[in-house]
Motif scaffolding. Sequence first.
Motif, mmCIF file in Angstrom:
data_model
loop_
_atom_site.group_PDB
_atom_site.id
_atom_site.type_symbol
_atom_site.label_atom_id
_atom_site.label_comp_id
_atom_site.label_asym_id
_atom_site.label_seq_id
_atom_site.Cartn_x
_atom_site.Cartn_y
_atom_site.Cartn_z
ATOM 1 N N THR A 122 0.941 -1.123 -0.063
ATOM 2 C CA THR A 122 0.014 0.107 -0.132
ATOM 3 C C THR A 122 0.904 1.079 0.124
ATOM 4 O OG1 THR A 122 -0.289 0.144 2.551
ATOM 5 C CG2 THR A 122 -1.719 -1.224 1.059
ATOM 6 N N GLN A 123 2.096 1.072 0.568
ATOM 7 C CA GLN A 123 2.940 2.404 0.555
ATOM 8 C C GLN A 123 3.785 2.869 -0.935
ATOM 9 O OE1 GLN A 123 5.776 1.256 3.546
ATOM 10 N NE2 GLN A 123 4.554 2.019 5.173
ATOM 11 N N LEU A 124 3.243 1.777 -1.835
ATOM 12 C CA LEU A 124 3.536 2.073 -3.225
ATOM 13 C C LEU A 124 2.616 3.281 -3.900
ATOM 14 C CD1 LEU A 124 4.066 -1.475 -4.687
ATOM 15 C CD2 LEU A 124 5.949 0.183 -4.123
ATOM 16 N N ASP A 125 1.551 3.271 -3.336
ATOM 17 C CA ASP A 125 0.402 4.065 -3.691
ATOM 18 C C ASP A 125 0.308 5.726 -3.214
ATOM 19 O OD1 ASP A 125 -0.612 2.224 -5.322
ATOM 20 O OD2 ASP A 125 -1.340 1.042 -3.602
ATOM 21 N N VAL A 126 1.614 6.011 -2.329
ATOM 22 C CA VAL A 126 1.248 7.129 -1.752
ATOM 23 C C VAL A 126 1.716 8.335 -2.756
ATOM 24 C CG1 VAL A 126 2.672 8.590 -0.026
ATOM 25 C CG2 VAL A 126 2.101 6.365 0.280
ATOM 26 N N VAL A 127 2.430 8.172 -3.676
ATOM 27 C CA VAL A 127 2.829 9.437 -4.664
ATOM 28 C C VAL A 127 3.343 8.750 -6.008
ATOM 29 C CG1 VAL A 127 5.136 9.749 -3.897
ATOM 30 C CG2 VAL A 127 3.843 11.607 -4.950
ATOM 31 N N GLU A 128 2.858 9.479 -6.834
ATOM 32 C CA GLU A 128 3.652 8.918 -8.202
ATOM 33 C C GLU A 128 4.912 9.332 -8.555
ATOM 34 O OE1 GLU A 128 1.359 9.987 -11.697
ATOM 35 O OE2 GLU A 128 -0.536 9.374 -10.846
ATOM 36 N N SER A 129 5.568 8.482 -9.058
ATOM 37 C CA SER A 129 7.105 8.650 -9.640
ATOM 38 C C SER A 129 7.661 7.721 -10.473
ATOM 39 C CB SER A 129 7.928 8.462 -8.310
ATOM 40 O OG SER A 129 8.057 7.123 -7.874
ATOM 41 N N ASP A 130 8.713 8.047 -11.158
ATOM 42 C CA ASP A 130 8.923 7.112 -12.241
ATOM 43 C C ASP A 130 9.661 5.883 -11.885
ATOM 44 O OD1 ASP A 130 8.246 8.913 -14.365
ATOM 45 O OD2 ASP A 130 9.718 10.442 -13.373
#
Length: 252
Positions: A122-130
């Motif tokens: 779920t911590q992958l979904d905190v903010v967009e990055s490349d």
Amino acid sequence: MNASEGDLAPQVRSILSAARARPGGERRLTVDARSFPAAVEATESEGRVPLIAEVKPTSPTTDGVRDDDPVELAREMVAGGATALSVLTEPEHFGGSTDSLERIRDAVDVPVLRKDFVMNETQLDVVESDLILLIARFVGDDLSNLVDAAKDRGFQPLVEVHTKDELDAALATDADIVGINNRDLGKLEVDLGTFEDLASHVPDDVLLVAESGVKTADDVRRMREAGADALLVGTAIMDGDVRENTRNLSSL
């Protein structure tokens, strides 16, 4: 493969405790990532060294705090020739924020790495990055699942390792980008020989990043000669004129 807490430096135990307590994102992200391998290839075609320049306000291994506008620092790094940027989003120990990452990614056209201590999906979904950092030592047996989950969202996972066992675990996943950290995150000690010892075990089709401890042009040459496709550099760029420091280390 999870590290026991007892063999970690107190600062690292504190970082991990805070990371485990931080919430994940409220919705699953879908990322349209800028290609890091393509950026590396473009830099090399121009005869320069591919650098991931790091926007790092502070850290447990540096003195003081750099309180410049992170967006201006990022722009200066790109102007100096940075192939990509690494942006700290860990707030308590590194002075980072997801807001800084969002602002920086909007302001530049190079790939941006989210550097944090991601402990669960779920911590992958905190903010967009490349790109997104996954540290093999700290996620243990969840590494392969996290690599897959990151790629499913469109991220390019950068799997960080420090030992041969961690490298073997990384290569057993679908990761295309591996970073060898010269810093022992248990003791916070740096040895450039770590990269030299492990790099020969990495297949040619994996993009290899040397992390930590690069301070001088000689260090850059040493890591490149050992097989680094790119280098992640933080303190040596943040200490002073970030544009000039980036240019000096990428123009060998």
